[in-house]
Design a protein around this motif. Structure first.
Motif, short mmCIF file in Angstrom:
data_model
loop_
_atom_site.label_atom_id
_atom_site.label_comp_id
_atom_site.label_asym_id
_atom_site.label_seq_id
_atom_site.Cartn_x
_atom_site.Cartn_y
_atom_site.Cartn_z
N ILE A 42 0.78 -1.33 0.14
CA ILE A 42 0.08 0.15 0.02
C ILE A 42 0.79 1.27 -0.16
O ILE A 42 1.82 1.10 0.27
N HIS A 43 0.23 2.18 -0.51
CA HIS A 43 1.06 3.77 -0.59
C HIS A 43 0.12 4.72 -0.29
O HIS A 43 -0.43 5.39 -1.11
N PRO A 44 0.10 4.95 1.43
CA PRO A 44 -0.88 5.72 1.79
C PRO A 44 -0.12 7.24 1.51
O PRO A 44 0.98 7.39 1.74
N ARG A 45 -1.10 8.16 1.33
CA ARG A 45 -0.70 9.84 0.91
C ARG A 45 -1.27 10.54 1.88
O ARG A 45 -2.46 10.11 2.32
N PRO A 46 -0.63 11.71 2.33
CA PRO A 46 -1.11 12.39 3.26
C PRO A 46 -2.55 12.97 3.00
O PRO A 46 -3.41 13.11 4.03
N ASP A 47 -3.01 13.05 1.96
CA ASP A 47 -4.50 13.35 1.51
C ASP A 47 -5.62 12.33 1.50
O ASP A 47 -6.55 12.54 1.37
N GLU A 48 -4.79 11.23 1.67
CA GLU A 48 -5.66 9.77 1.81
C GLU A 48 -6.69 9.75 0.49
O GLU A 48 -7.70 9.22 0.84
N ARG A 49 -6.15 9.99 -0.50
CA ARG A 49 -6.80 9.92 -1.87
C ARG A 49 -7.21 8.57 -2.23
O ARG A 49 -8.09 8.37 -3.05
N HIS A 50 -6.32 7.57 -1.63
CA HIS A 50 -6.73 6.25 -2.19
C HIS A 50 -6.76 5.58 -0.75
O HIS A 50 -7.74 5.35 -0.17
N ILE A 69 4.46 -1.27 3.09
CA ILE A 69 4.18 0.25 3.27
C ILE A 69 4.86 1.07 2.51
O ILE A 69 6.20 1.33 3.09
N GLU A 70 4.66 1.95 1.50
CA GLU A 70 5.61 2.67 0.93
C GLU A 70 4.99 4.17 0.97
O GLU A 70 3.99 4.35 0.94
N GLY A 71 6.01 5.05 0.88
CA GLY A 71 5.65 6.67 0.94
C GLY A 71 6.66 7.47 1.48
O GLY A 71 8.08 6.95 1.74
N ASN A 72 6.52 8.67 1.38
CA ASN A 72 7.33 9.65 1.43
C ASN A 72 7.50 9.74 3.32
O ASN A 72 6.27 9.90 3.80
N PRO A 73 8.68 9.70 3.70
CA PRO A 73 8.55 9.50 5.13
C PRO A 73 8.59 10.93 5.93
O PRO A 73 9.32 11.42 6.78
N VAL A 74 7.36 11.47 5.51
CA VAL A 74 6.81 12.73 6.42
C VAL A 74 6.48 12.12 7.81
O VAL A 74 6.30 11.11 8.22
N GLU A 75 6.29 13.02 8.84
CA GLU A 75 6.23 12.66 10.32
C GLU A 75 5.03 11.94 10.42
O GLU A 75 5.08 10.88 10.97
N SER A 76 3.81 12.20 9.74
CA SER A 76 2.66 11.22 9.99
C SER A 76 2.96 10.06 9.47
O SER A 76 2.50 8.88 9.90
N PHE A 77 3.65 9.59 7.96
CA PHE A 77 3.92 8.40 7.84
C PHE A 77 4.81 7.65 8.66
O PHE A 77 4.41 6.32 8.83
N VAL A 78 5.95 8.20 9.25
CA VAL A 78 6.83 7.54 9.87
C VAL A 78 5.96 7.11 11.31
O VAL A 78 6.20 5.89 11.52
N GLU A 79 5.36 7.84 11.52
CA GLU A 79 4.31 7.36 12.91
C GLU A 79 3.55 6.09 12.59
O GLU A 79 3.20 5.20 13.44
N LEU A 80 2.77 6.34 11.48
CA LEU A 80 1.95 5.05 11.02
C LEU A 80 2.71 3.88 10.85
O LEU A 80 2.28 2.82 11.48
N VAL A 81 4.00 3.96 10.01
CA VAL A 81 4.68 2.77 9.97
C VAL A 81 5.19 2.15 11.22
O VAL A 81 5.12 0.93 11.51
N LEU A 82 5.62 3.07 12.12
CA LEU A 82 6.23 2.47 13.49
C LEU A 82 4.94 1.95 14.24
O LEU A 82 5.12 0.86 14.89
N ASN A 83 3.67 2.32 13.95
CA ASN A 83 2.48 1.77 14.76
C ASN A 83 2.20 0.50 14.28
O ASN A 83 1.84 -0.59 14.86
N PRO A 93 10.34 9.43 -2.57
CA PRO A 93 10.43 10.76 -2.36
C PRO A 93 9.36 11.67 -3.04
O PRO A 93 9.34 12.50 -3.83
N ASP A 94 8.05 11.07 -3.00
CA ASP A 94 7.01 11.82 -3.95
C ASP A 94 6.55 12.90 -3.23
O ASP A 94 6.39 13.16 -2.09
N ALA A 95 6.25 13.94 -4.12
CA ALA A 95 5.51 15.24 -3.40
C ALA A 95 4.19 15.15 -2.98
O ALA A 95 3.54 14.04 -3.53
N VAL A 96 3.60 16.07 -2.40
CA VAL A 96 2.18 15.78 -1.88
C VAL A 96 1.21 15.69 -3.01
O VAL A 96 0.21 15.12 -2.95
N ASP A 97 1.54 16.58 -4.06
CA ASP A 97 0.53 16.67 -5.21
C ASP A 97 0.91 15.86 -6.20
O ASP A 97 0.24 15.89 -7.19
#
Length: 240
Positions: A42-50, A69-83, A93-97
């Protein structure tokens, strides 16, 4: 043997387009594993569009193969993966948009950042992989970060192969050889399909895992999910 991990983002995209829970993301993950897939991505993005962050938690108890789980390691992503603590985290390194991932890491420029993030995941028992372009200097840079694996970004290969340019495999093969020499595990993904997967696998030594989503879901519309999963497995396990 090369493992097939099915990226289920497109199933979540379809679900979100209508609201409700059809198709059911968790059930789809259970089904593709039952059909033979050896992993779920899965590749969750901050806007949760999928894929939504809640999906990542819901899938944890149902993915009994490899959970990536793949994604850009912004703070919320790191927290998700650790949980959630999946089998593997793939840093992209994908941009938010960004509509979809479109480049690998500059592993040299971002070395210090990647070292810190990778160390935190590894200390929590999570295997790490970083998304990279097939550039030898970037492979060497990946080694310096301490990552367990790399994931080769295969869009350029897929595009050129569709035009008949089989020589496009060379930088990927060279990168794989170097990665193996550096004791890095090798994954690959992005625009791999039934049309090109067998040729790619044949020419990439040490390929451990491919993550395939968009093409696999599109092919399944015509051929059926179980059938398509089995077709990929046969191509990946062919001894050529």
């Amino acid at each position: 043997m090369t493992k097939l991990s099915v990226n289920i983002n497109k199933i979540a995209t379809l679900r979100n387009s209508r609201g409700g829970n059809v198709p059911n993301v968790v059930q789809f993950a259970k089904d593709v594993q039952r059909f033979g897939a050896e992993g779920v991505t899965i590749h969750p993005r901050p806007d949760e569009r999928h894929i939504r962050y809640q999906d990542a938690h819901d899938l944890k108890s149902e993915v009994y193969t490899e959970y990536n789980i793949e994604g850009n390691p912004v703070e919320s992503f790191v927290e998700l993966v650790l949980n959630v603590k999946p089998t593997q985290v793939t840093l992209v390194p994908d941009a938010v948009d960004a509509i979809t991932s479109n480049a690998g890491w500059d592993t040299i420029k971002n070395k210090d950042f990647l070292v810190d993030v990778i160390k935190e995941f590894q200390q929590n028992g999570i295997r790490t992989s970083i998304f990279v372009d097939p550039v030898l200097g970037q492979i060497e840079g990946a080694k310096a970060t301490g990552t367990d694996r790399i994931e080769l970004y295969t869009e350029a290969f897929a595009h050129q192969y569709s035009l008949g340019n089989t020589a496009a495999i060379k930088p990927y093969a060279d990168s794989a050889i170097l990665a193996s020499n550096l004791n890095l595990g090798i994954n690959a993904g992005h625009d791999l399909s039934l049309d090109n997967i067998e040729y790619f696998k044949k020419n990439i030594p040490g390929l451990l895992e491919v993550s395939i989503g968009h093409a696999l879901i599109a092919e399944s519309l015509y051929l059926g999910v179980e059938n398509v999963v089995q077709m990929y497995l046969r191509k990946l396990k062919s001894q050529f």
